[in-house]
Structures are given as structure tokens and as C-alpha cells.
Design a protein around this motif. Structure first.
Motif, PDB file in Angstrom:
ATOM      1  N   ALA A 180      -9.256  53.987 -18.014  1.00 14.61           N
ATOM      2  CA  ALA A 180     -10.271  54.420 -18.974  1.00 14.61           C
ATOM      3  C   ALA A 180     -11.424  55.101 -18.255  1.00 14.61           C
ATOM      4  O   ALA A 180     -11.516  55.083 -17.019  1.00 14.61           O
ATOM      5  CB  ALA A 180     -10.783  53.228 -19.780  1.00 14.61           C
ATOM      6  N   SER A 181     -12.298  55.696 -19.050  1.00 23.13           N
ATOM      7  CA  SER A 181     -13.530  56.294 -18.547  1.00 23.13           C
ATOM      8  C   SER A 181     -14.708  55.553 -19.166  1.00 23.13           C
ATOM      9  O   SER A 181     -14.683  55.192 -20.340  1.00 23.13           O
ATOM     10  CB  SER A 181     -13.606  57.776 -18.901  1.00 23.13           C
ATOM     11  OG  SER A 181     -12.550  58.487 -18.297  1.00 23.13           O
ATOM     12  N   ILE A 182     -15.720  55.337 -18.361  1.00 23.42           N
ATOM     13  CA  ILE A 182     -16.953  54.711 -18.840  1.00 23.42           C
ATOM     14  C   ILE A 182     -18.027  55.777 -18.841  1.00 23.42           C
ATOM     15  O   ILE A 182     -18.385  56.327 -17.792  1.00 23.42           O
ATOM     16  CB  ILE A 182     -17.370  53.536 -17.933  1.00 23.42           C
ATOM     17  CG1 ILE A 182     -16.231  52.517 -17.810  1.00 23.42           C
ATOM     18  CG2 ILE A 182     -18.634  52.870 -18.467  1.00 23.42           C
ATOM     19  CD1 ILE A 182     -16.454  51.480 -16.726  1.00 23.42           C
ATOM     20  N   HIS A 208     -14.512  56.849 -13.903  1.00 27.59           N
ATOM     21  CA  HIS A 208     -13.114  56.677 -14.315  1.00 27.59           C
ATOM     22  C   HIS A 208     -12.496  55.558 -13.476  1.00 27.59           C
ATOM     23  O   HIS A 208     -12.715  55.495 -12.261  1.00 27.59           O
ATOM     24  CB  HIS A 208     -12.323  57.965 -14.092  1.00 27.59           C
ATOM     25  CG  HIS A 208     -12.971  59.187 -14.667  1.00 27.59           C
ATOM     26  ND1 HIS A 208     -13.053  59.432 -16.023  1.00 27.59           N
ATOM     27  CD2 HIS A 208     -13.599  60.233 -14.056  1.00 27.59           C
ATOM     28  CE1 HIS A 208     -13.678  60.576 -16.222  1.00 27.59           C
ATOM     29  NE2 HIS A 208     -14.027  61.083 -15.055  1.00 27.59           N
ATOM     30  N   TYR A 209     -11.717  54.688 -14.114  1.00 27.68           N
ATOM     31  CA  TYR A 209     -11.043  53.636 -13.346  1.00 27.68           C
ATOM     32  C   TYR A 209      -9.583  53.540 -13.765  1.00 27.68           C
ATOM     33  O   TYR A 209      -9.201  53.923 -14.868  1.00 27.68           O
ATOM     34  CB  TYR A 209     -11.741  52.282 -13.529  1.00 27.68           C
ATOM     35  CG  TYR A 209     -11.504  51.620 -14.867  1.00 27.68           C
ATOM     36  CD1 TYR A 209     -10.325  50.900 -15.121  1.00 27.68           C
ATOM     37  CD2 TYR A 209     -12.456  51.705 -15.881  1.00 27.68           C
ATOM     38  CE1 TYR A 209     -10.100  50.299 -16.354  1.00 27.68           C
ATOM     39  CE2 TYR A 209     -12.239  51.104 -17.112  1.00 27.68           C
ATOM     40  CZ  TYR A 209     -11.059  50.401 -17.344  1.00 27.68           C
ATOM     41  OH  TYR A 209     -10.834  49.820 -18.566  1.00 27.68           O
ATOM     42  N   ARG A 210      -8.784  52.999 -12.845  1.00 30.08           N
ATOM     43  CA  ARG A 210      -7.369  52.755 -13.108  1.00 30.08           C
ATOM     44  C   ARG A 210      -6.961  51.461 -12.435  1.00 30.08           C
ATOM     45  O   ARG A 210      -7.219  51.255 -11.248  1.00 30.08           O
ATOM     46  CB  ARG A 210      -6.526  53.918 -12.571  1.00 30.08           C
ATOM     47  CG  ARG A 210      -5.023  53.733 -12.729  1.00 30.08           C
ATOM     48  CD  ARG A 210      -4.270  55.007 -12.337  1.00 30.08           C
ATOM     49  NE  ARG A 210      -4.581  55.428 -10.979  1.00 30.08           N
ATOM     50  CZ  ARG A 210      -3.978  54.919  -9.890  1.00 30.08           C
ATOM     51  NH1 ARG A 210      -3.070  53.962 -10.012  1.00 30.08           N
ATOM     52  NH2 ARG A 210      -4.296  55.384  -8.699  1.00 30.08           N
ATOM     53  N   VAL A 211      -6.323  50.576 -13.192  1.00 30.61           N
ATOM     54  CA  VAL A 211      -5.861  49.302 -12.635  1.00 30.61           C
ATOM     55  C   VAL A 211      -4.732  49.561 -11.645  1.00 30.61           C
ATOM     56  O   VAL A 211      -3.789  50.297 -11.933  1.00 30.61           O
ATOM     57  CB  VAL A 211      -5.381  48.354 -13.753  1.00 30.61           C
ATOM     58  CG1 VAL A 211      -4.640  47.151 -13.164  1.00 30.61           C
ATOM     59  CG2 VAL A 211      -6.565  47.891 -14.596  1.00 30.61           C
ATOM     60  N   GLU A 212      -4.848  48.949 -10.473  1.00 26.00           N
ATOM     61  CA  GLU A 212      -3.782  49.036  -9.474  1.00 26.00           C
ATOM     62  C   GLU A 212      -3.006  47.719  -9.376  1.00 26.00           C
ATOM     63  O   GLU A 212      -1.786  47.712  -9.443  1.00 26.00           O
ATOM     64  CB  GLU A 212      -4.352  49.419  -8.108  1.00 26.00           C
ATOM     65  CG  GLU A 212      -4.883  50.851  -8.064  1.00 26.00           C
ATOM     66  CD  GLU A 212      -5.143  51.323  -6.644  1.00 26.00           C
ATOM     67  OE1 GLU A 212      -5.628  50.520  -5.812  1.00 26.00           O
ATOM     68  OE2 GLU A 212      -4.868  52.507  -6.356  1.00 26.00           O
ATOM     69  N   THR A 213      -3.718  46.599  -9.199  1.00 27.59           N
ATOM     70  CA  THR A 213      -3.045  45.310  -9.035  1.00 27.59           C
ATOM     71  C   THR A 213      -3.893  44.211  -9.663  1.00 27.59           C
ATOM     72  O   THR A 213      -5.106  44.130  -9.389  1.00 27.59           O
ATOM     73  CB  THR A 213      -2.837  44.974  -7.542  1.00 27.59           C
ATOM     74  OG1 THR A 213      -2.191  46.065  -6.892  1.00 27.59           O
ATOM     75  CG2 THR A 213      -1.996  43.712  -7.381  1.00 27.59           C
ATOM     76  N   TYR A 214      -3.233  43.384 -10.484  1.00 32.75           N
ATOM     77  CA  TYR A 214      -3.916  42.224 -11.065  1.00 32.75           C
ATOM     78  C   TYR A 214      -3.474  40.979 -10.308  1.00 32.75           C
ATOM     79  O   TYR A 214      -2.283  40.798 -10.022  1.00 32.75           O
ATOM     80  CB  TYR A 214      -3.573  42.081 -12.549  1.00 32.75           C
ATOM     81  CG  TYR A 214      -4.142  40.824 -13.178  1.00 32.75           C
ATOM     82  CD1 TYR A 214      -5.512  40.616 -13.226  1.00 32.75           C
ATOM     83  CD2 TYR A 214      -3.297  39.846 -13.715  1.00 32.75           C
ATOM     84  CE1 TYR A 214      -6.042  39.473 -13.796  1.00 32.75           C
ATOM     85  CE2 TYR A 214      -3.820  38.697 -14.294  1.00 32.75           C
ATOM     86  CZ  TYR A 214      -5.194  38.517 -14.328  1.00 32.75           C
ATOM     87  OH  TYR A 214      -5.708  37.373 -14.892  1.00 32.75           O
ATOM     88  N   LEU A 227     -15.461  59.058  -9.450  1.00 28.83           N
ATOM     89  CA  LEU A 227     -16.762  59.371 -10.042  1.00 28.83           C
ATOM     90  C   LEU A 227     -16.825  60.812 -10.513  1.00 28.83           C
ATOM     91  O   LEU A 227     -16.421  61.724  -9.800  1.00 28.83           O
ATOM     92  CB  LEU A 227     -17.882  59.141  -9.028  1.00 28.83           C
ATOM     93  CG  LEU A 227     -18.024  57.742  -8.439  1.00 28.83           C
ATOM     94  CD1 LEU A 227     -19.205  57.690  -7.486  1.00 28.83           C
ATOM     95  CD2 LEU A 227     -18.186  56.703  -9.534  1.00 28.83           C
ATOM     96  N   GLU A 228     -17.357  60.986 -11.712  1.00 22.61           N
ATOM     97  CA  GLU A 228     -17.645  62.329 -12.196  1.00 22.61           C
ATOM     98  C   GLU A 228     -19.100  62.679 -11.934  1.00 22.61           C
ATOM     99  O   GLU A 228     -19.478  63.846 -11.878  1.00 22.61           O
ATOM    100  CB  GLU A 228     -17.322  62.418 -13.689  1.00 22.61           C
ATOM    101  CG  GLU A 228     -17.244  63.841 -14.200  1.00 22.61           C
ATOM    102  CD  GLU A 228     -16.582  63.933 -15.558  1.00 22.61           C
ATOM    103  OE1 GLU A 228     -17.155  64.614 -16.434  1.00 22.61           O
ATOM    104  OE2 GLU A 228     -15.508  63.317 -15.749  1.00 22.61           O
ATOM    105  N   THR A 229     -19.924  61.646 -11.801  1.00 21.23           N
ATOM    106  CA  THR A 229     -21.335  61.810 -11.446  1.00 21.23           C
ATOM    107  C   THR A 229     -21.617  60.880 -10.270  1.00 21.23           C
ATOM    108  O   THR A 229     -20.764  60.099  -9.878  1.00 21.23           O
ATOM    109  CB  THR A 229     -22.243  61.446 -12.631  1.00 21.23           C
ATOM    110  OG1 THR A 229     -21.909  60.125 -13.080  1.00 21.23           O
ATOM    111  CG2 THR A 229     -22.090  62.427 -13.767  1.00 21.23           C
TER     112      THR A 229
END
Length: 304
Positions: A180-182, A208-214, A227-229
Motif C-alpha cells: 500500500a501507499s501512505i 510506499h511499503y510492501r510486506v516481505e516476511t511475517y 519513498l516518494e518524498t
């Protein structure tokens, strides 16, 4: 006391508070004298002094010499990529990027200059070569400018978000959705001026984040964050805002029990990749940096 200075109290200063009398006798500020007294460097007729006592005529005041301040040398900062125009370095955790209010001890700038690197002068003389920053407790990759041309070009690239920056983060819980994006403006906290929060009137910020490992044993998740900013504390503020604070980040509501379990003494955040087109030559530059030992061990503990 070795290398001590002595003064005999005359009638002019007898009966005055010691700090006031000694300031006059030495020609120093009262605050300076109070620091000497508080440090145990002042005696009156051989007895330890306090700043409110009132010496009498003929008494001898002895002032010792403060121990020299030992300034630790700056740490070695690894250089991962370099040419005549710029360098990509791996900043260790607990190292401030440049001097500023409240900063004590060596900085990244100090370390690079001590290593013989030439840094481009900037608008602020305390920030040569600096075009972006990492928080003190965040480790990882940083690009610095060595020439004025590179400095101007890199700053422009960061303004238009033309540099791909990726972070590894270990956060509490499992973010939902998995990718998702925050998009939430960031503003300085009205309760604590050293931290930030999301809210109206802040500067635009997109993460922006993406789950890699839980890791179910510790209920923690490894993320790749881009990061976009580039706002101060951006990743930390945004992850807290969605209820998934960065592990070990006590300033942003991380669980202290979990932090101790993972033996984290700082936020579990690491700048792992920089990707950009060289601003002078056009060459593609991609540098990656593995987790430092403390975060690798925390990752292993998180996995159980």
C-alpha cells in the motif's frame, strides 16, 4: 590541586557569595565559575566549596584546572561507490549526518573529511556535500556531492523524486493490505518538538511499503519501504500512523518489551538501496547495503 590557581579574599569581596566573589577575582562569568564549583574544582582554605558560601577576608580560594575534553575521533565510514563527482557511503547507526543545534560529537561530514574526501560547499557551511539525510539511529546508504555541479544536480533530482531509495524496516504486527501507499502530510508534533506526526497543515509525504516476511512468533513484519518524498522521520511517522510502528522506535510508540526481546537499541530501519542516473555522466548507479550486525541479529530473533 595540580596546575591550580589561587586567590586571597580581600575586604572588597569578603562576605559575598563565593560564585560572585570568585567571578570578580578571576574576571570570568558567574556561570563559568559555578560550573567550576559544581565540578568540585574549587576549595576554600583546602575545604570543598559551594557557590552560596561567603568567604572571609584572608581566606585562600584554590581553583583547579578542568580535565581536558577528550573528543572521540569520527568513525570510519565505508565508501561503497565513488568517482570524481559524488560518493555513496554507508552511514553507521548513531552517527548524525551534519552539525546542528544540540549535536555533540563527530558527524558523518567530519568522518568523510577526516578520511580525505572532498565535499562540495553548500549554502550552509556545516553541511558540505549533503543533499539528503538519514536519522541518527538509521543506518544505510547516503549519496554525497564532491563537486558544486554534482551538488546542484543531485539536489534537483531529489526535489523531483528522481532517486530510488529503498529501506528495510521491521515493524510491529502485520500491515493490511500487504502492499500500500501512505499519503499523509507530516507536521512537527505540538507536544514534543523533536518528533513529528501526521495532520493538517503539514508537508506532503508519500510512503510506499510492501510486506516481505511475517514472523508470527513475535508478530513482526519485514517490509521493503520506498519513498516518494523525503520528510524528516517519514517512514517512522507513517508506520506509526497506520498502527505499525517500527520495532525499537521508542520515540514513535514502539513496544518496549518487544524492543528488549529483540535487543534493539534503535529503530529497526536501514537504507538498503540507492538507484539513480549519475547527474553528470548519465551512468546508472545502483548500490545495495546488507543489514548491519545489530539489525541482522534482531531479524533472526524476530523470526524466532
Amino acid at each position: 590541586m595540580e596546575d591550580a590557581t589561587t586567590r586571597v579574599v580581600g575586604a572588597d569581596h569578603a562576605g559575598q557569595r563565593l560564585d560572585k566573589a570568585l567571578a570578580a577575582l578571576l574576571g570570568e562569568s558567574r556561570a563559568h565559575v559555578q560550573r567550576l564549583i559544581d565540578a568540585g574544582l574549587v576549595t576554600v582554605d583546602g575545604e570543598p566549596a559551594n557557590k552560596s558560601m561567603k568567604p572571609e577576608t584572608g581566606q585562600t580560594i584554590t581553583i583547579g584546572t578542568p580535565a581536558p575534553v577528550v573528543i572521540a575521533p569520527p568513525p570510519e565510514v565505508p565508501v561503497r561507490w565513488e568517482d570524481d563527482h559524488l560518493a555513496v557511503v554507508a552511514k553507521p547507526a548513531d552517527l548524525v549526518v551534519h552539525a546542528g543545534a544540540g549535536v555533540r560529537g563527530p558527524t558523518l561530514v567530519d568522518a568523510l573529511l577526516a578520511q580525505g574526501m572532498t565535499l562540495a560547499p553548500g549554502e550552509d557551511p556545516e553541511r558540505p556535500g549533503i543533499v539528503h539525510r538519514l536519522d541518527r539511529g538509521t543506518s544505510g546508504l547516503l549519496v554525497v556531492a564532491k563537486t558544486p555541479e554534482a551538488m546542484l544536480a543531485l539536489k534537483a533530482m531529489f526535489r523531483i523524486h528522481d532517486v530510488d531509495r529503498a529501506y528495510w524496516a521491521l515493524v510491529e504486527g502485520l500491515p493490511d493490505p500487504a502492499e500500500a501507499s501512505i499519503d499523509a502530510p507530516i507536521v512537527r508534533s505540538p507536544r514534543n518538538r523533536t518528533t513529528f506526526t501526521t495532520g493538517d497543515g503539514g508537508r506532503d509525504a508519500i510512503t510506499h511499503y510492501r510486506v516481505e516476511t511475517y514472523h508470527p512468533v513475535t508478530d513482526t513484519t519485514e517490509l521493503e519501504v520506498t519513498l516518494e518524498t523525503g520528510r524528516t522521520h517519514q517512514v517512522r511517522v507513517h508506520m506509526r500512523a497506520v498502527g505499525r510502528p517500527v520495532a525499537g522506535d521508542i520515540a514513535y510508540a514502539a513496544n518496549t518489551v518487544l524492543s528488549r526481546r529483540l535487543r534493539l537499541e534503535r529503530q529497526a530501519l536501514h537504507a538498503k538501496r540507492l538507484l539513480f542516473a549519475h547527474p553528470i555522466t548519465g551512468e546508472g548507479v545502483e548500490v545495495t547495503e546488507p543489514l548491519p550486525d545489530d539489525l541482522e541479529l534482531a531479524r533472526q530473533r524476530a523470526a524466532g
